[in-house]
Write a protein that holds these residues in place. Sequence first.
Motif, PDB file in Angstrom:
ATOM      1  N   ALA A  52     -18.371 -15.174  30.881  1.00 49.84           N
ATOM      2  CA  ALA A  52     -18.355 -15.792  32.208  1.00 49.84           C
ATOM      3  C   ALA A  52     -17.585 -14.931  33.197  1.00 49.84           C
ATOM      4  CB  ALA A  52     -17.748 -17.188  32.132  1.00 49.84           C
ATOM      5  N   GLU A  53     -16.449 -14.364  32.726  1.00 50.58           N
ATOM      6  CA  GLU A  53     -15.654 -13.517  33.611  1.00 50.58           C
ATOM      7  C   GLU A  53     -16.428 -12.286  34.026  1.00 50.58           C
ATOM      8  OE1 GLU A  53     -11.328 -14.635  31.740  1.00 50.58           O
ATOM      9  OE2 GLU A  53     -11.779 -12.513  32.102  1.00 50.58           O
ATOM     10  N   LYS A  54     -17.082 -11.645  33.036  1.00 52.96           N
ATOM     11  CA  LYS A  54     -17.849 -10.431  33.342  1.00 52.96           C
ATOM     12  C   LYS A  54     -18.965 -10.743  34.328  1.00 52.96           C
ATOM     13  CE  LYS A  54     -17.099  -7.421  29.396  1.00 52.96           C
ATOM     14  NZ  LYS A  54     -16.837  -8.212  28.163  1.00 52.96           N
ATOM     15  N   MET A  55     -19.613 -11.907  34.135  1.00 53.41           N
ATOM     16  CA  MET A  55     -20.725 -12.283  34.997  1.00 53.41           C
ATOM     17  C   MET A  55     -20.233 -12.520  36.413  1.00 53.41           C
ATOM     18  SD  MET A  55     -24.016 -12.606  34.528  1.00 53.41           S
ATOM     19  CE  MET A  55     -24.216 -12.948  32.786  1.00 53.41           C
ATOM     20  N   THR A  56     -19.120 -13.262  36.548  1.00 52.12           N
ATOM     21  CA  THR A  56     -18.559 -13.522  37.874  1.00 52.12           C
ATOM     22  C   THR A  56     -18.234 -12.216  38.578  1.00 52.12           C
ATOM     23  OG1 THR A  56     -17.556 -15.514  36.964  1.00 52.12           O
ATOM     24  CG2 THR A  56     -16.813 -14.823  39.139  1.00 52.12           C
ATOM     25  N   ALA A  57     -17.623 -11.296  37.832  1.00 52.19           N
ATOM     26  CA  ALA A  57     -17.269 -10.003  38.422  1.00 52.19           C
ATOM     27  C   ALA A  57     -18.515  -9.273  38.908  1.00 52.19           C
ATOM     28  CB  ALA A  57     -16.518  -9.153  37.394  1.00 52.19           C
ATOM     29  N   ALA A  58     -19.553  -9.276  38.082  1.00 56.55           N
ATOM     30  CA  ALA A  58     -20.771  -8.566  38.456  1.00 56.55           C
ATOM     31  C   ALA A  58     -21.439  -9.231  39.656  1.00 56.55           C
ATOM     32  CB  ALA A  58     -21.744  -8.515  37.279  1.00 56.55           C
ATOM     33  N   LEU A  59     -21.416 -10.573  39.687  1.00 57.86           N
ATOM     34  CA  LEU A  59     -22.139 -11.294  40.738  1.00 57.86           C
ATOM     35  C   LEU A  59     -21.453 -11.203  42.094  1.00 57.86           C
ATOM     36  CD1 LEU A  59     -23.323 -14.525  38.890  1.00 57.86           C
ATOM     37  CD2 LEU A  59     -24.704 -12.610  39.641  1.00 57.86           C
ATOM     38  N   ARG A  99     -28.847  -1.191  43.600  1.00 57.95           N
ATOM     39  CA  ARG A  99     -27.423  -1.355  43.356  1.00 57.95           C
ATOM     40  C   ARG A  99     -27.154  -2.666  42.624  1.00 57.95           C
ATOM     41  NH1 ARG A  99     -24.369  -3.331  48.410  1.00 57.95           N
ATOM     42  NH2 ARG A  99     -25.515  -5.138  47.678  1.00 57.95           N
ATOM     43  N   ASP A 100     -27.826  -3.743  43.061  1.00 61.99           N
ATOM     44  CA  ASP A 100     -27.612  -5.043  42.427  1.00 61.99           C
ATOM     45  C   ASP A 100     -28.129  -5.053  40.991  1.00 61.99           C
ATOM     46  OD1 ASP A 100     -28.204  -7.103  45.418  1.00 61.99           O
ATOM     47  OD2 ASP A 100     -26.499  -5.890  44.756  1.00 61.99           O
ATOM     48  N   VAL A 101     -29.302  -4.487  40.774  1.00 61.69           N
ATOM     49  CA  VAL A 101     -29.849  -4.453  39.413  1.00 61.69           C
ATOM     50  C   VAL A 101     -28.937  -3.645  38.505  1.00 61.69           C
ATOM     51  CG1 VAL A 101     -31.744  -3.592  38.002  1.00 61.69           C
ATOM     52  CG2 VAL A 101     -32.235  -4.841  40.089  1.00 61.69           C
ATOM     53  N   ARG A 102     -28.405  -2.542  39.038  1.00 61.41           N
ATOM     54  CA  ARG A 102     -27.520  -1.701  38.232  1.00 61.41           C
ATOM     55  C   ARG A 102     -26.229  -2.449  37.909  1.00 61.41           C
ATOM     56  NH1 ARG A 102     -26.962   2.906  41.430  1.00 61.41           N
ATOM     57  NH2 ARG A 102     -29.192   3.273  41.368  1.00 61.41           N
ATOM     58  N   ALA A 103     -25.757  -3.283  38.845  1.00 62.30           N
ATOM     59  CA  ALA A 103     -24.537  -4.062  38.594  1.00 62.30           C
ATOM     60  C   ALA A 103     -24.767  -5.065  37.477  1.00 62.30           C
ATOM     61  CB  ALA A 103     -24.101  -4.776  39.863  1.00 62.30           C
ATOM     62  N   LEU A 104     -25.994  -5.547  37.345  1.00 62.15           N
ATOM     63  CA  LEU A 104     -26.306  -6.558  36.335  1.00 62.15           C
ATOM     64  C   LEU A 104     -26.665  -5.945  34.985  1.00 62.15           C
ATOM     65  CD1 LEU A 104     -28.518  -8.954  38.491  1.00 62.15           C
ATOM     66  CD2 LEU A 104     -26.209  -9.396  37.685  1.00 62.15           C
ATOM     67  N   THR A 105     -26.995  -4.661  34.967  1.00 69.19           N
ATOM     68  CA  THR A 105     -27.465  -4.032  33.732  1.00 69.19           C
ATOM     69  C   THR A 105     -26.496  -4.144  32.559  1.00 69.19           C
ATOM     70  OG1 THR A 105     -28.806  -2.491  35.008  1.00 69.19           O
ATOM     71  CG2 THR A 105     -28.366  -1.899  32.735  1.00 69.19           C
ATOM     72  N   VAL A 159     -32.561 -10.798  43.130  1.00 64.88           N
ATOM     73  CA  VAL A 159     -32.495 -10.154  41.816  1.00 64.88           C
ATOM     74  C   VAL A 159     -32.419 -11.135  40.648  1.00 64.88           C
ATOM     75  CG1 VAL A 159     -31.633  -7.854  42.321  1.00 64.88           C
ATOM     76  CG2 VAL A 159     -30.050  -9.769  42.316  1.00 64.88           C
ATOM     77  N   LEU A 160     -32.073 -12.386  40.899  1.00 65.96           N
ATOM     78  CA  LEU A 160     -32.005 -13.348  39.807  1.00 65.96           C
ATOM     79  C   LEU A 160     -33.117 -14.372  39.949  1.00 65.96           C
ATOM     80  CD1 LEU A 160     -28.178 -14.134  39.710  1.00 65.96           C
ATOM     81  CD2 LEU A 160     -29.444 -12.587  38.232  1.00 65.96           C
ATOM     82  N   GLN A 161     -33.671 -14.758  38.800  1.00 71.15           N
ATOM     83  CA  GLN A 161     -34.697 -15.802  38.810  1.00 71.15           C
ATOM     84  C   GLN A 161     -34.020 -17.077  38.307  1.00 71.15           C
ATOM     85  OE1 GLN A 161     -38.003 -14.854  39.634  1.00 71.15           O
ATOM     86  NE2 GLN A 161     -37.032 -12.937  40.181  1.00 71.15           N
ATOM     87  N   ARG A 162     -33.578 -17.916  39.236  1.00 68.41           N
ATOM     88  CA  ARG A 162     -32.806 -19.087  38.829  1.00 68.41           C
ATOM     89  C   ARG A 162     -33.665 -20.303  38.593  1.00 68.41           C
ATOM     90  NH1 ARG A 162     -28.009 -19.591  43.033  1.00 68.41           N
ATOM     91  NH2 ARG A 162     -26.962 -20.779  41.410  1.00 68.41           N
ATOM     92  N   LEU A 217     -24.613  -6.397  31.745  1.00 69.44           N
ATOM     93  CA  LEU A 217     -24.496  -7.766  31.257  1.00 69.44           C
ATOM     94  C   LEU A 217     -25.484  -8.079  30.157  1.00 69.44           C
ATOM     95  CD1 LEU A 217     -24.010  -9.448  34.726  1.00 69.44           C
ATOM     96  CD2 LEU A 217     -22.278  -8.877  33.043  1.00 69.44           C
ATOM     97  N   ARG A 218     -26.565  -7.291  30.082  1.00 65.07           N
ATOM     98  CA  ARG A 218     -27.539  -7.587  29.031  1.00 65.07           C
ATOM     99  C   ARG A 218     -27.004  -7.224  27.661  1.00 65.07           C
ATOM    100  NH1 ARG A 218     -31.725  -2.721  30.499  1.00 65.07           N
ATOM    101  NH2 ARG A 218     -31.636  -3.545  32.597  1.00 65.07           N
ATOM    102  N   ASP A 219     -25.892  -6.497  27.626  1.00 64.40           N
ATOM    103  CA  ASP A 219     -25.276  -6.161  26.343  1.00 64.40           C
ATOM    104  C   ASP A 219     -24.266  -7.184  25.882  1.00 64.40           C
ATOM    105  OD1 ASP A 219     -25.264  -2.704  27.391  1.00 64.40           O
ATOM    106  OD2 ASP A 219     -26.749  -3.810  26.199  1.00 64.40           O
ATOM    107  N   LEU A 220     -24.038  -8.220  26.688  1.00 62.15           N
ATOM    108  CA  LEU A 220     -23.151  -9.294  26.260  1.00 62.15           C
ATOM    109  C   LEU A 220     -23.714  -9.937  25.004  1.00 62.15           C
ATOM    110  CD1 LEU A 220     -22.315 -11.059  29.648  1.00 62.15           C
ATOM    111  CD2 LEU A 220     -20.699  -9.910  28.132  1.00 62.15           C
ATOM    112  N   PRO A 221     -22.811 -10.507  24.146  1.00 64.12           N
ATOM    113  CA  PRO A 221     -23.308 -11.132  22.911  1.00 64.12           C
ATOM    114  C   PRO A 221     -24.312 -12.224  23.247  1.00 64.12           C
ATOM    115  CG  PRO A 221     -20.903 -11.275  23.056  1.00 64.12           C
ATOM    116  CD  PRO A 221     -21.356 -10.555  24.264  1.00 64.12           C
TER     117      PRO A 221
END
Lengths: 123, 300
Positions: A83-90, B109-115, A99-102, B117-121
């Motif tokens: 969750a922390e990593k996601m918040t940071a990225a978002l 840039r946004d897609v790269r920021a999210l990339t 970019v997200l399909q919600r 995250l796909r390696d999260l468990p």
Amino acid sequence: MTGEGRVQRESGALEAEVMTVLWQANAPMAAGQVHEAIGDAELSYKTVLTVLARLHAKGQLERERAGRAHAYAPCQDAAAAAAEKMTAALTGIGDRTAVLQRFVDALDPDAEAALRALLDARD
Amino acid sequence: MYVTVYLLLLAPGLLAALGPALTRHLAPAAAVRALTALAILASASTAWGLAVLAIGGLARTGEVQAYAKSDPAALAAADPVPRTLGALAAALLVIALVRFTRAAWRRQRDVRALTPLRDLPAAGDLIVLDTENPDAYALPGRAGRIVVTSGMLRALPHDECQVMLAHERAHLRHRHDLYAAATVLAAAFNPLLGRVRESAALQIERWADEDAAAQAGSRHLAARSLARAALATTGRAGGLRGSLAYLRHQVTARVAALQAASPASCWSAAWPALVLVLLTTLALADTTGALGRFLEVLHP
């Protein structure tokens, strides 16, 4: 869910479903309880046990002894870290809708009553 | 030549107007593909129309002539565009290209920021976040990951949860992120295509809704799943920061559609759009030929 949909489930989707069941529970569950919660006649107990063991090996589940079996629960630390990593990225992202399909993006406040009526009619 | 150029510039506006109307006659999957194709065609039409006008209008300027050294009589006979119009077209084209480039760069840039995250468990394709705020989304790209918060998992009963996951998996399976990207970039290039982008966004959700409903065997279950998830996110500011106006009625439209009859495509009702697509394509071809001839006169 219909029978046909279940049979076509791949192992990845089964892991996801087991995870879903465990998060929805309030307490650790044994394999038998997970199997029952999924409620698919075509799914074997042994398969559920295998998936639970696999998820535990990956560090996604914690387990404690419950009699002769194990009771499994989601590893909340891993999920909190995610969750922390996601918040940071978002936070760096401009327009999430691009970019997200919600599943749900926003709710028209005027629609609230109608949606509640839909749920109440069936429940 | 220049009649068809003006048609090229008229086409994007017409395509933008006809596009959303198409959704009344086409099932969501067909509508998404049609709208995306329209958006791409309209962008190409805009770009080519402006480019040709710019070339025609600026051909007689001193700077260009110093290089091209055309025959003045032949150039005048080729009936180029007034210089001011050419300059305006060039300016609009530059603005469009800047907008497009910025939107493309922002998306990258946004897609790269999210990339990462796909390696999260993940449990299969599912990444669970320990967050109370109900939220669920598919990550862009080929990695195939769905992100769902524990709040969302706890807000829905098991069968509705499965519908929600099926909806997100439909997004991944059909690569809806690419359709969304195409319409976003097209609207960045030509702002007239904004409504096409919004219409495509709704139809993409409708496509995933119908897929999930088909897999669950119940459109009513899908409607309930959506309604419950929407109500669960009410009043929680976190996930809905800066939600765009057109999104606010999306849930209402989606729930209503799931309670109505199954959608079917009636392509014959889409004939105005098809005719316009044909005319635009012909105009593109004709303009290209005329430009070729003009360039020969410009620089023999």
